[in-house]
Design a protein around this motif. Structure first.
Motif, PDB file in Angstrom:
ATOM      1  N   MET A 212       0.822  -1.202   0.000  1.00 49.60           N
ATOM      2  CA  MET A 212       0.000   0.000   0.000  1.00 49.60           C
ATOM      3  C   MET A 212       0.858   1.255   0.000  1.00 49.60           C
ATOM      4  O   MET A 212       0.631   2.181  -0.770  1.00 49.60           O
ATOM      5  CB  MET A 212      -0.914   0.028   1.216  1.00 49.60           C
ATOM      6  CG  MET A 212      -1.792   1.254   1.201  1.00 49.60           C
ATOM      7  SD  MET A 212      -2.681   1.532   2.732  1.00 49.60           S
ATOM      8  CE  MET A 212      -1.449   2.319   3.711  1.00 49.60           C
ATOM      9  N   MET A 216       0.723   4.122  -2.681  1.00 42.36           N
ATOM     10  CA  MET A 216       0.198   5.414  -2.234  1.00 42.36           C
ATOM     11  C   MET A 216       1.240   6.523  -2.306  1.00 42.36           C
ATOM     12  O   MET A 216       0.905   7.674  -2.532  1.00 42.36           O
ATOM     13  CB  MET A 216      -0.328   5.302  -0.798  1.00 42.36           C
ATOM     14  CG  MET A 216      -1.535   4.403  -0.686  1.00 42.36           C
ATOM     15  SD  MET A 216      -3.051   5.216  -1.204  1.00 42.36           S
ATOM     16  CE  MET A 216      -3.587   5.873   0.353  1.00 42.36           C
ATOM     17  N   THR A 217       2.498   6.201  -2.069  1.00 40.89           N
ATOM     18  CA  THR A 217       3.520   7.246  -2.179  1.00 40.89           C
ATOM     19  C   THR A 217       4.098   7.261  -3.589  1.00 40.89           C
ATOM     20  O   THR A 217       4.404   8.311  -4.125  1.00 40.89           O
ATOM     21  CB  THR A 217       4.676   7.039  -1.183  1.00 40.89           C
ATOM     22  OG1 THR A 217       5.261   5.777  -1.433  1.00 40.89           O
ATOM     23  CG2 THR A 217       4.208   7.130   0.233  1.00 40.89           C
ATOM     24  N   THR A 250       0.208   2.705 -12.270  1.00 44.87           N
ATOM     25  CA  THR A 250      -0.166   1.846 -11.159  1.00 44.87           C
ATOM     26  C   THR A 250       0.510   0.493 -11.256  1.00 44.87           C
ATOM     27  O   THR A 250       1.001  -0.057 -10.272  1.00 44.87           O
ATOM     28  CB  THR A 250      -1.686   1.626 -11.161  1.00 44.87           C
ATOM     29  OG1 THR A 250      -2.314   2.891 -11.207  1.00 44.87           O
ATOM     30  CG2 THR A 250      -2.118   0.889  -9.923  1.00 44.87           C
ATOM     31  N   PHE A 294      -6.524   0.692  -3.453  1.00 50.78           N
ATOM     32  CA  PHE A 294      -5.905   1.942  -2.993  1.00 50.78           C
ATOM     33  C   PHE A 294      -5.759   2.975  -4.101  1.00 50.78           C
ATOM     34  O   PHE A 294      -5.714   4.164  -3.842  1.00 50.78           O
ATOM     35  CB  PHE A 294      -4.472   1.734  -2.475  1.00 50.78           C
ATOM     36  CG  PHE A 294      -4.337   0.706  -1.403  1.00 50.78           C
ATOM     37  CD1 PHE A 294      -5.257   0.628  -0.382  1.00 50.78           C
ATOM     38  CD2 PHE A 294      -3.264  -0.167  -1.405  1.00 50.78           C
ATOM     39  CE1 PHE A 294      -5.113  -0.320   0.605  1.00 50.78           C
ATOM     40  CE2 PHE A 294      -3.118  -1.110  -0.417  1.00 50.78           C
ATOM     41  CZ  PHE A 294      -4.049  -1.191   0.583  1.00 50.78           C
ATOM     42  N   GLY A 298      -5.270   7.313  -4.397  1.00 51.17           N
ATOM     43  CA  GLY A 298      -3.984   7.907  -4.766  1.00 51.17           C
ATOM     44  C   GLY A 298      -4.126   8.865  -5.931  1.00 51.17           C
ATOM     45  O   GLY A 298      -3.575   9.963  -5.936  1.00 51.17           O
ATOM     46  N   MET A 315      -0.534  12.405   1.442  1.00 46.08           N
ATOM     47  CA  MET A 315      -0.480  10.942   1.459  1.00 46.08           C
ATOM     48  C   MET A 315      -0.017  10.422   2.818  1.00 46.08           C
ATOM     49  O   MET A 315      -0.606   9.523   3.397  1.00 46.08           O
ATOM     50  CB  MET A 315       0.540  10.520   0.403  1.00 46.08           C
ATOM     51  CG  MET A 315       0.063   9.440  -0.446  1.00 46.08           C
ATOM     52  SD  MET A 315      -1.515   9.864  -1.137  1.00 46.08           S
ATOM     53  CE  MET A 315      -1.858   8.382  -1.910  1.00 46.08           C
ATOM     54  N   MET A 319      -1.900   8.190   5.560  1.00 42.92           N
ATOM     55  CA  MET A 319      -1.439   6.822   5.657  1.00 42.92           C
ATOM     56  C   MET A 319      -1.191   6.362   7.083  1.00 42.92           C
ATOM     57  O   MET A 319      -1.543   5.254   7.448  1.00 42.92           O
ATOM     58  CB  MET A 319      -0.174   6.665   4.847  1.00 42.92           C
ATOM     59  CG  MET A 319      -0.138   5.376   4.125  1.00 42.92           C
ATOM     60  SD  MET A 319       1.057   5.485   2.823  1.00 42.92           S
ATOM     61  CE  MET A 319       2.455   6.095   3.704  1.00 42.92           C
TER      62      MET A 319
END
Ligand code: ADP
Ligand code: MG
Lengths: 396, 333
Positions: A212, A216-217, A250, A294, A298, A315, A319
């Motif tokens: 994740m 996400m980052t 992604t 996720f 994002g 983020m 998180m």
């Protein structure tokens, strides 16, 4: 523009991102170090019981007894008996409280147990006997472990004393005295044979978390960065679907996250003796599904943030609470009710729960159908929201 | 048919009209220049035409397709060289071109041929397998231009293509631009703040200032705006030139501007039949010697000055000042 083209665009964009990653030594080093740090840190903060063994402890008996009766020697017998089976402590004799303290300060021992002067006397006169645990304050884990250990000793000692007392009653003898004093017996057995430690609990959550965090980052960084240096325009002026850009990026981040996930798995198995009971393909499928759930979030954040820095900050802020609310480090059942409520809305909760079921309990797909359904639903809704937002933000 | 048609195109950022009701059209095969100082709105026009930014008002079409409603169709026809170089430093020259070529669905074999051909065209064949991060600025810009040529665009947008390049590289890029226009029949729309560049390259030039097109014609016709009237441009060499001297020339009624080229040389723009005599008399009256007088042909710089009333450089300075002013404001609040 057929589906075939979109898929080919996804792959070429992912290829490009991964080439950039693999040629960036710094990024590559971080990729490998992050899971190692994570595991090491988890091991340091949450030592499992098995890691607490052979602690050197000084034992001082200052008890003067009562007549020829000494409760402290019973205590020491029981302590040694239990310790022989658990091997938690290595006991050294000391003469007094002060000597124990000196030994700790010199570093000869890690902790000490002192039986106080009037231990037996107090017990005989109906007061509480006291035992002092001395530890190095800088190691709170040790004092917790010692306390737990001593509690077991007292428990057993109490039972033993009571047993001796009731044996003098009519109809009670040495064989049935235990049943009189302690008529119940609780034994904990896992659903799967074998012993468990904290890493069995944590490894699945840690994997879910790493993947994740990667996405996400990595995703906002990748998109905002390209927007800042201007290369995103090169993709935006090409006749390709915006969805292709999002999914391509992604995909690259997912591969990155999975590589880290695999690294964690290997570390967990090799260093911490974690055993995987479920299907390994199902585990990867779950990680993939987790990423899918996720990504939408994002993308939305990336679209709203005007530069890379802002995107990263938002983020991170989102998180960290998520990590602690999703049952990665602590069981959800331990949380207060309102936090449990929040955790129900976090996709990470479902990923880590499902992963744990598969890895620890060997569950199959049908056993985690609820989690899978929720994750698919979550991902689909977020993607549907994310696409128009992204398209709009990119043509501002 | 026109390759590009723009009608009342407007883009507002908050209250600032970066592009303000701009209308023009570009013929097929033409090199069209947008000339203006920094912040005039050139990049914003290019971004709207290349579907990267949505207009606030007005319409534009490229190759007959609307840039908003048919953006997909437009994208197939265009190539973009933007101000920022669109290349990935960690990929090699070949990998960069391969990546962008695949985005246009060019089949592998054809793409390989195309890459070799384009690299040869800009003399980068030797560097095919080197990472672009190691290239000089000139090499990168050559790569950047051929990258935009991969899909054989009908319309090529070039936003300040020689920005930050050394003179030698600028010349190379300009030659290359002319060559692809001639040989591939590509319609080119380029922006620049360099007068000479616009003059050299463009069939027609639109002069843009504060988001508005203030003049649009061929370079020759634009210059006639200045020389066709009764204007005079003189370059005078005067030893021991003083500020007082310059002031007194500037204060003459017929003089529209005076600029100093170096310690002994000034350039004077003036209007009227007797401008020449008036200026010479004024200098004589100050008891100065005149070493030489040159009657200059007007440049685009003069055209810009005449039309906007300020110099290109003035505007740039002014913009920086304005910007600082804006930044200071929130601190007061
Ligand atoms: N994304 C944006 N947000 C706010 N203002 C912008 C943005 N892009 C450009 N501007 C402003 O619009 C004006 C025109 O900018 P630009 O088109 O880049 O000019 P040029 O390319 O001619 O130098 C400038 O004042 C600039 O500050
Ligand atoms: Mg610009």
């Amino acid at each position: 523009m057929g589906v075939k083209n979109v898929i080919s665009h996804i792959f070429i964009i992912a290829w490009k991102d991964l080439m950039e990653l693999f040629r960036n030594r710094m990024a590559l080093a971080m990729l490998v170090l992050m899971p190692i740090f994570m595991m090491a840190m988890a091991g340091f903060i949450f030592p499992s019981n098995t890691s607490m063994s052979n602690i050197s402890i000084a034992l001082a008996n200052e008890d003067e007894g009562y007549g020829n009766y000494s409760a402290s020697s019973i205590f020491i017998n029981v302590l040694e008996e239990i310790n022989n089976s658990t091997e938690m402590m290595v006991l050294t004799n000391a003469s007094s409280f002060d000597e124990v303290r000196n030994m700790i300060q010199r570093g000869d021992v890690e902790g000490g147990i002192v039986i106080t002067r009037n231990f037996t006397l107090n017990l005989m006169t109906g007061e509480q006997g006291s035992i002092i645990i001395i530890t190095d304050q800088s190691n709170p884990q040790l004092s917790i472990a010692l306390q737990t250990g001593l509690k077991a000793v007292f428990d057993q000692m109490g039972t033993w004393l009571a047993q001796k007392n009731v044996e003098t009653f009519p109809g009670v003898n040495a064989t049935n005295s235990l049943a009189v004093v302690k008529p119940y017996h609780v034994e904990t057995k896992g659903a799967i044979p074998g012993t468990f430690n904290y890493f069995d609990f944590m490894a699945p959550g840690l994997m879910a978390m790493t993947v994740m965090m990667s996405v996400m980052t990595g995703l906002p960084a990748a998109i905002s960065h390209e927007r800042e240096i201007g290369t995103l325009d090169g993709m935006m002026v090409a006749p390709i679907r915006r969805l292709g850009i999002i999914l391509g990026k992604t995909f690259a981040q997912t591969v990155r996250g999975l590589l880290q996930g695999i690294l964690i798995l290997i570390l967990a198995i090799a260093l911490f003796g974690v055993v995987i009971h479920g299907n390994i393909l199902l585990i990867f499928a779950l990680l993939f599904l987790g990423v899918f759930s996720f990504v939408g979030l994002g993308v939305v954040i990336t679209s709203f943030a005007k530069d890379q820095e802002t995107a990263m900050m938002v983020m991170m802020t989102l998180m960290f609470p998520m990590l602690f609310l999703s049952g990665v480090f602590f069981p959800i059942q331990q949380m207060p009710w309102y936090m449990q409520g929040i955790s129900k809305f976090l996709p990470l909760t479902y990923v880590s729960t499902a992963l744990r079921k598969v890895m620890v309990l060997g569950a199959d797909l049908s056993a985690i159908s609820l989690e899978v359904t929720v994750l698919i639903g979550f991902g689909a809704v977020m993607t549907l929201i994310a696409l128009p937002v992204f398209r709009k933000a990119m043509t501002r | 048919m026109h390759a590009i048609e723009v009608n009342n195109l407007t883009k507002r950022f908050g209250t600032l009209a970066a592009v303000d009701h701009v209308s023009f059209s570009v013929r097929e095969g033409e090199i069209f220049g947008l000339l203006g100082p920094n912040g005039a709105g050139k990049t914003t026009i290019i971004r709207m035409l290349s579907t990267l930014t949505r207009p606030t008002e007005g319409t534009a079409s490229v190759g007959g397709y609307d840039v908003v409603k048919e953006d997909g169709k437009v994208r197939e026809l265009i190539g973009l060289v933007s101000e920022k170089i669109i290349l990935y430093d960690r990929l090699t020259a070949k990998e960069n071109l391969w990546f962008f070529g695949r985005l246009y669905n060019i089949p592998g074999e054809l793409l390989n041929k195309k890459i070799d051909e384009l690299l040869r065209l800009v003399k980068l064949t030797k560097w095919k397998n080197s990472q672009v991060g190691t290239f000089s600025t000139g090499m990168r810009q050559r790569m950047n231009v051929i990258r935009a040529m991969l899909n054989m665009p009908e319309v090529l947008f070039l936003d300040e293509p020689t920005l930050g390049l050394d003179p030698q590289s600028s010349v190379e890029i300009r030659e290359f631009i002319r060559k692809i226009n001639r040989e591939n029949k590509v319609t080119i729309i380029l922006t620049t703040h360099i007068m000479v560049e616009a003059d050299m390259l463009c069939d027609r030039i639109g002069i843009i200032d504060y988001g508005k097109i203030v003049a649009l014609d061929t370079s020759t016709n634009l210059k006639k705006l200045v020389s066709g009237a009764d204007s005079t441009i003189l370059e005078l060499e005067i030893p021991n030139l003083t500020t007082d001297m310059i002031h007194s020339i500037r204060s003459l009624k017929c003089v529209s501007s005076v600029s100093q080229n170096n310690s002994t040389c000034i350039k004077v723009n003036a209007n009227g039949d007797d401008a020449f005599d008036t200026i010479i008399d004024a200098i004589r009256a100050n008891k100065r010697k005149i070493i030489s007088v040159k009657n200059l042909e007007p440049t685009l710089e003069d055209v810009f000055l005449q039309i906007t009333g300020h110099e290109v450089r003035d505007k740039a300075d002014q913009k920086i000042k304005m910007h600082r002013h804006h930044m200071a404001k929130p601190r007061v609040r």
